[in-house]
Design an enzyme around this catalytic site. Structure first.
Site, mmCIF file in Angstrom:
data_model
loop_
_atom_site.group_PDB
_atom_site.id
_atom_site.type_symbol
_atom_site.label_atom_id
_atom_site.label_comp_id
_atom_site.label_asym_id
_atom_site.label_seq_id
_atom_site.Cartn_x
_atom_site.Cartn_y
_atom_site.Cartn_z
ATOM 1 N N ARG A 21 27.205 24.932 89.066
ATOM 2 C CA ARG A 21 26.205 25.442 90.013
ATOM 3 C C ARG A 21 26.743 26.573 90.889
ATOM 4 N NH1 ARG A 21 25.415 20.957 94.881
ATOM 5 N NH2 ARG A 21 27.598 20.636 95.349
ATOM 6 N N ARG A 53 20.780 24.688 98.127
ATOM 7 C CA ARG A 53 20.274 23.388 98.587
ATOM 8 C C ARG A 53 18.774 23.288 98.316
ATOM 9 N NH1 ARG A 53 22.839 19.156 99.348
ATOM 10 N NH2 ARG A 53 24.280 20.030 100.855
ATOM 11 N N ASP A 76 21.175 6.464 98.683
ATOM 12 C CA ASP A 76 22.016 7.201 97.738
ATOM 13 C C ASP A 76 22.395 6.230 96.625
ATOM 14 O OD1 ASP A 76 23.641 9.027 96.501
ATOM 15 O OD2 ASP A 76 24.832 9.511 98.283
ATOM 16 N N HIS A 96 19.798 17.873 89.240
ATOM 17 C CA HIS A 96 19.697 17.267 90.577
ATOM 18 C C HIS A 96 18.388 17.699 91.246
ATOM 19 C CE1 HIS A 96 20.895 16.447 94.709
ATOM 20 N NE2 HIS A 96 22.153 16.224 94.415
ATOM 21 N N GLU A 104 17.220 12.391 90.184
ATOM 22 C CA GLU A 104 18.118 13.202 89.365
ATOM 23 C C GLU A 104 18.293 12.590 87.978
ATOM 24 O OE1 GLU A 104 21.732 13.829 91.673
ATOM 25 O OE2 GLU A 104 20.584 13.425 93.490
#
Ligand code: BG6
Length: 298
Positions: A99, A73, A213, A168, A272
């Site tokens: 990832r 994170r 978002d 990201h 991103e």
């Protein structure tokens, strides 16, 4: 490969060094005159970038997992071969498997003032469990007074496939409520807070007053993150990327995420570099596509 083998084959004195990183995961430090970056082999994950003379550019949660099979994170997660929950099966991992996997180091180098590391992930039985694409994926991290992260996907199989992808990047800010982002004026976006809707950005900069978002599509412009609280501007320029995601979870979503501190949301924003929704990329057999994010500070 063990750390001593990595250092033997790929270490460069004062430039590239492999050592245990957070959680004991193998991590490369890549140092150029203009700055230093750290990169985990787990996920080919850039965990930090320190341009010389500036505060850290990337944000990392103090609650992040650093464990095989789990996402990190913060930093720059690599989302591939799908973004979000658009994988082929109901249990497809969020943001793809790249990832979550251990990558191999392919090369390191120093070219003038640029220090570089390239990592590679190949299709194998594990990736085919999730997705049938036959691919080679390369992440090249180039460190100087800017950070370049470049993701090349090649279709090495006999069938065409379609990918969505993102670099990201989590950027550190003084307080999300005081920053603004320019570069996306007039762009269409998919807003996924609440009911998913399509909207268009006006001429005004993006400011933050709640969960955000957004997936901006059909835009290749660089974004500038203006942070008066820190007295700095971060630029995220992109190539081979036609989408940009802007994300901050705000307080309620932060509280629902087990690998994210409840009080950490004011300190970050994600910009991103991506190809998602309208900008998914189809690769014919033998074809390759490269997407690059260049992150710099003023
Ligand atoms: C962003 C998405 O890119 O990633 C958000 O737009 C998502 O919807 C966020 O919450 C974090 O995803 P994850 O899988 O790392 O928790």
């Amino acid at each position: 490969m063990e750390l001593d083998e990595l250092n033997y084959h790929f270490g460069i004195d004062g430039v590239v060094e492999f050592a245990p990183g957070p959680g004991g995961l193998a991590q490369a430090s890549v140092t150029a005159p203009g700055g230093t970056a750290t990169v985990l082999l787990h996920g080919a994950h850039v965990t930090g970038y320190w341009p010389a003379g500036h505060e850290p550019v990337l944000w990392m949660s103090r609650r992040s997992w650093f464990e095989p099979g789990k996402p990190v994170r913060g930093g720059v997660p690599v989302c591939f071969p799908w973004f979000s929950s658009t994988g082929p099966a109901a249990d497809s991992p969020h943001h793809g498997f790249a990832r979550l996997r251990e990558w191999e180091v392919e090369s390191t180098g120093l070219d003038g003032d640029l220090a570089e590391i390239t990592l590679v992930l190949l299709a194998d039985d594990d990736t085919r469990r999730y997705w049938l694409g036959q691919f080679e994926l390369r992440l090249r991290v180039t460190v100087s007074e800017t950070l370049s992260v470049s993701l090349e996907a090649e279709n090495t199989g006999g069938e065409a496939f379609t990918i969505t992808e993102a670099l990201h990047s989590y950027l550190a800010v003084s307080d999300i409520r005081g920053v603004r982002i320019t570069g996306l004026a007039g762009a269409e976006y998919v807003d996924t807070v609440g009911e998913t809707t399509r909207r268009r950005q006006g001429d005004e900069p993006i400011r933050f007053a709640g969960e955000t978002d957004r997936a901006y599509v059909n835009t290749e412009s660089a974004c500038v993150l203006d942070d008066p609280g820190m007295g700095r501007r971060i630029t995220v320029a992109q190539s081979g990327s036609a989408s940009t995601v802007v994300w901050n979870p705000w307080s309620a979503k932060a509280a629902r995420m087990s690998d994210y501190g409840d009080d950490e949301w004011p300190g970050m924003v994600c910009i991103e570099t991506a190809n998602i929704y309208d900008n998914a990329v189809t690769l014919a057999p033998g074809e390759a596509h490269t997407m690059e994010a260049r992150i710099g500070v003023e």
